[in-house]
Design an enzyme around this catalytic site. Structure first.
Site, PDB file in Angstrom:
ATOM      1  N   HIS A 395      38.330  42.735 158.082  1.00 50.78           N
ATOM      2  CA  HIS A 395      38.662  41.348 157.748  1.00 50.78           C
ATOM      3  C   HIS A 395      39.203  40.602 158.971  1.00 50.78           C
ATOM      4  CE1 HIS A 395      41.091  38.404 154.978  1.00 50.78           C
ATOM      5  NE2 HIS A 395      40.118  37.804 155.631  1.00 50.78           N
ATOM      6  N   HIS A 587      32.715  37.225 156.127  1.00 48.88           N
ATOM      7  CA  HIS A 587      34.071  36.898 155.680  1.00 48.88           C
ATOM      8  C   HIS A 587      34.175  36.833 154.163  1.00 48.88           C
ATOM      9  CE1 HIS A 587      37.525  34.196 154.750  1.00 48.88           C
ATOM     10  NE2 HIS A 587      38.114  35.068 155.542  1.00 48.88           N
ATOM     11  N   ILE A 737      40.314  30.490 154.891  1.00 54.18           N
ATOM     12  CA  ILE A 737      41.513  31.075 154.287  1.00 54.18           C
ATOM     13  C   ILE A 737      41.561  32.535 154.676  1.00 54.18           C
ATOM     14  CG2 ILE A 737      40.350  31.658 152.129  1.00 54.18           C
ATOM     15  CD1 ILE A 737      44.049  30.657 152.629  1.00 54.18           C
TER      16      ILE A 737
END
Length: 737
Positions: A395, A587, A737
């Site tokens: 991530h 993502h 985000i």
């Protein structure tokens, strides 16, 4: 003031639209005048002569001079190392290693802020209440007002103190599984915090989870994730443990096993004998009737989650931190005739330390009570390792962190008039601000990652080691990543030109359709502007952009031989497709399912706090395990504060903003200027709509056991579009985000 558009009437070919989308500063802050261009794209060599000087001057302004502390109204893009994660001025315990700029700890670069250096540690940058990002990288007003990622910061400043008051003992774990269930039923009553003057603060930052009580105060009550709603015991099952390596939160770690026996590559003089504790006899006993080990490897039936050599050097360091432990681990799986994975064995290893020799043990699914519980505890350790690797590498490193240099270079070297700037721009929206907030509250010293994930204060250091060992730009493309892990081989006769090692691999199957759609869109776009290789080679802005990414933004790897050349339109298509995939599909696959899969934390504990009971057991530990093994597993899980904090943060990180911009949903104004690009975008959007339908059809197919079955949550993480909120689907253009 934020200026969205300028429309000029009364001119030939009017109205003329200038899409500004930029913040304007006061002339008292900076008297320099702003320049805005029309939406029409020009390669540098094709720029009208009247615009050449303005084009060049605007880039000079955006680069700055590398001096001084950046002001909030500025739009300057520059590079720096990660020397702002620690806070030595607050405590010497919060000094952290500088990442980037050294052979020992290489790392991508971040945006330079120019803050002064620490008075205590000359290598660390001072912390401040607000981290500079170029003004046009700031969140939109909608995102700020309705969903701001700053809620993560608010969770640390408001929710954590409130939880500490409610729970008292920060090390207190859950004593019963019914206590975990109560988080979703009764919830936790949060007492008022004197330092928080405004009423309803927690309800404002976590409206989905926090409710006000009539008697005063708030209650934190978690929403059961869909995985838990469908099957309360989903996390307990071995088949679900295995399925999630292909269709869960971290589908980027599973690899094909190509060699036997397993052997560590670490120095045996430091870390002990390199041979694995998993023996041939153990594996062949499990797969008897299907194949021998040699046959299973030849037929591509054995797969592995391997966190052995990456984690083992940190075991002794992490074990010095109170309330956590660590092992190096390997987990082996067998591909069944149904196309599902079956766990075969888990190996946990401790290196020589504290005067003790190396310890390692292999655990297997068992048919006796003691063996079953040892297997469950070993699984909890592996899941903690996978959670840490997912958050730090799959991530943060491979999407957020690796992308920031692309954004900086794009703004420094590509004019807003450049067609490649206009292609990339929506894929970079808000990323720099969310990264700055992550350095402020998530990955910083004493932040959420350090306090709640297994590597503890060594988390970012371990992330740097992973960057050194594993990150390669040429393997960030989805097809190349699958080939690298042995999960696919090139096959011109197969769909996408790849033959998957596991045919029912939901992430790969859906991802390759999205990859192909992105690549076709990029191909149509690039080939329109670059009709031959000469235009690529003589484009000074483009060549400077790619050089700066390689030699500055990822400068610690500038001498690697694997960097792609940029000489032809196809080279550019491949580079851009990789970047667009990373910011969108990659993502989305590792982010928006976080609450769905980790919102019930026993499914993905972020930390293991106790050793397995068979490692140097004393009589008391072993007796306690034998009398109540459930309690031993619960003690291994995160503490109450760790679990609830992480679950609240994951709820935020899994949410789509009301103004989310999904890939292919809305055409950029610049793309609508010409018929060729407008038509190419419409074809792209059509492919994404078809992808949505294909995913629905696949999820309804009972033959696909890894995405369909009793209590199984369908795999929707790569469905392009979504409504706002926590949905476990939707692919935004950017890492927002």
């Amino acid at each position: 003031m934020h200026l969205k558009d300028i429309v000029l009437d009364g001119l030939p070919n009017s109205p003329v639209l200038l899409s500004c989308n930029s913040w304007l500063h006061s002339k008292y802050d900076n008297p320099a005048k702003r320049v805005f261009f029309t939406n029409k794209s020009y390669l540098p060599s094709q720029t009208p002569s009247a615009l050449v000087r303005l084009r060049e001057e605007e880039l000079v302004t955006l680069r700055g001079n590398g001096q001084g502390e950046r002001k909030s109204f500025e739009r300057i893009y520059d590079y720096d190392v990660y020397n702002d994660l620690g806070n030595p001025d607050s405590s010497l315990k919060l000094i952290r290693t500088v990442l980037g700029g050294s052979k020992e700890f290489p790392y991508p670069r971040r945006c330079r802020t120019g803050r002064p250096m620490s008075e205590v540690d000359k290598y660390s940058e001072k912390r401040s209440s607000k981290v500079y990002v170029p003004r046009d990288e700031a969140f939109s007003e909608v995102k700020q007002l309705t969903f701001s990622a700053k809620t993560v910061y608010a969770v640390m400043r408001a929710l954590v103190p409130s939880l500490e008051n409610a729970i008292n003992d920060t090390n207190l774990g859950f004593t019963l599984f019914t206590s975990i269930d109560s988080l979703y039923n009764e919830g936790i009553k949060l007492p008022s915090i004197p330092s928080i003057k405004e009423p309803g603060v927690l309800q404002a930052i976590l409206p989905r989870l926090v409710n006000a009580l009539a008697s005063g105060g708030d209650v934190l009550r978690f929403v059961p994730p869909e995985t838990m709603n469908r099957d309360k015991f989903f996390w307990f099952r071995d088949e679900e443990f295995a399925r999630q390596t292909l269709a869960g939160l971290n589908p980027y770690s599973i690899k094909l096993m190509t060699e036997w026996p397993l052997k560590s590559e670490l120095d045996p003089n430091v870390y002990g004998p390199p041979e694995s504790a998993i023996s041939s006899e153990m594996i062949e006993r499990e797969i008897k009737g299907f194949a021998t080990i040699k046959e299973a490897i030849r037929e591509k039936k054995l797969f592995i989650l391997d966190y052995h050599d990456l984690f083992l050097p940190y075991v002794s360091k992490v074990r010095e931190i109170e309330g956590t432990t660590l092992y190096g681990s390997r987990t082996l799986f067998f591909l069944t005739p149904e196309g599902t994975l079956r766990p075969l064995a888990i190996e946990l290893t401790r290196p020589p330390m504290d005067g003790k020799p190396q310890w390692k043990q292999a655990f297997q699914p068992s048919w006796n009570a003691t063996g079953v519980w040892l297997w469950r505890i070993a699984k909890a350790h592996v899941l903690a390792h996978d959670s840490g690797y997912h958050q730090l590498v799959s991530h943060w490193l491979r999407t957020h962190c690796a992308t920031e240099p692309y954004i900086i270079a794009t703004n420094r070297q590509l004019s807003v008039l450049h067609p490649i700037y206009k292609l990339l721009h929506p894929h970079f929206r808000y990323t720099m601000e969310i990264n700055a907030l992550a350095r402020e509250s998530l990955i910083n010293a004493g932040g959420i990652i350090e306090t709640s994930f297994s590597p503890g204060k060594y988390s970012m250091e371990l992330c740097s080691i992973a960057y050194a060992k594993e990150w390669r730009f040429d393997q960030e493309a989805l097809p190349a990543d699958l080939i690298r892990r042995g999960m696919a081989v090139e096959d011109p006769t197969a769909p996408h030109g790849l033959r998957l090692s596991i045919q029912d691999y939901p992430f790969a199957n859906d991802g390759l359709l999205l990859w192909d759609a992105i690549k076709q869109w990029v191909s149509d776009y690039v080939n329109h502007y670059y009709t031959d290789s000469t235009l690529v080679q003589t484009d000074q802005e483009l060549q400077a952009w790619w050089t700066e990414i390689r030699t500055v933004g990822h400068g610690d790897k500038k001498d690697e031989p694997w960097w792609p050349d940029l000489n032809t339109p196809q080279d550019l298509i491949d580079i851009l497709t990789t970047m667009l995939w990373v910011t969108s599909g990659h993502h989305a696959a590792v982010n928006f399912g976080q609450y769905a899969y980790a919102g019930y934390f026993p499914n993905r504990p972020t930390i293991a706090r106790t050793n397995v009971p068979t490692e140097d057991p004393d009589d008391e530990v072993w007796e306690m395990f034998m009398k109540k093994p459930e309690a031993t597993l619960l003690r291994c899980f995160p503490s109450q504060i760790q679990a609830t904090t992480i679950m609240a943060v994951l709820d935020i990180l899994s949410s789509h903003s009301p103004d989310e911009e999904y890939i292919g949903e809305k055409m950029e104004d610049a793309w609508a200027e010409g018929e060729v690009i407008r038509a190419a975008f419409e074809r792209f959007k059509g492919r994404l709509i078809m992808l949505e339908q294909t995913i629905d059809e696949r999820n309804a197919n009972f033959e696909l056991k890894n995405r369909n079955g009793a209590g199984v949550v369908p795999y929707e993480l790569l469905k392009p579009f979504s409504e706002p909120g926590v949905t476990a689907k939707g692919v935004p253009y950017s890492i927002s985000i």
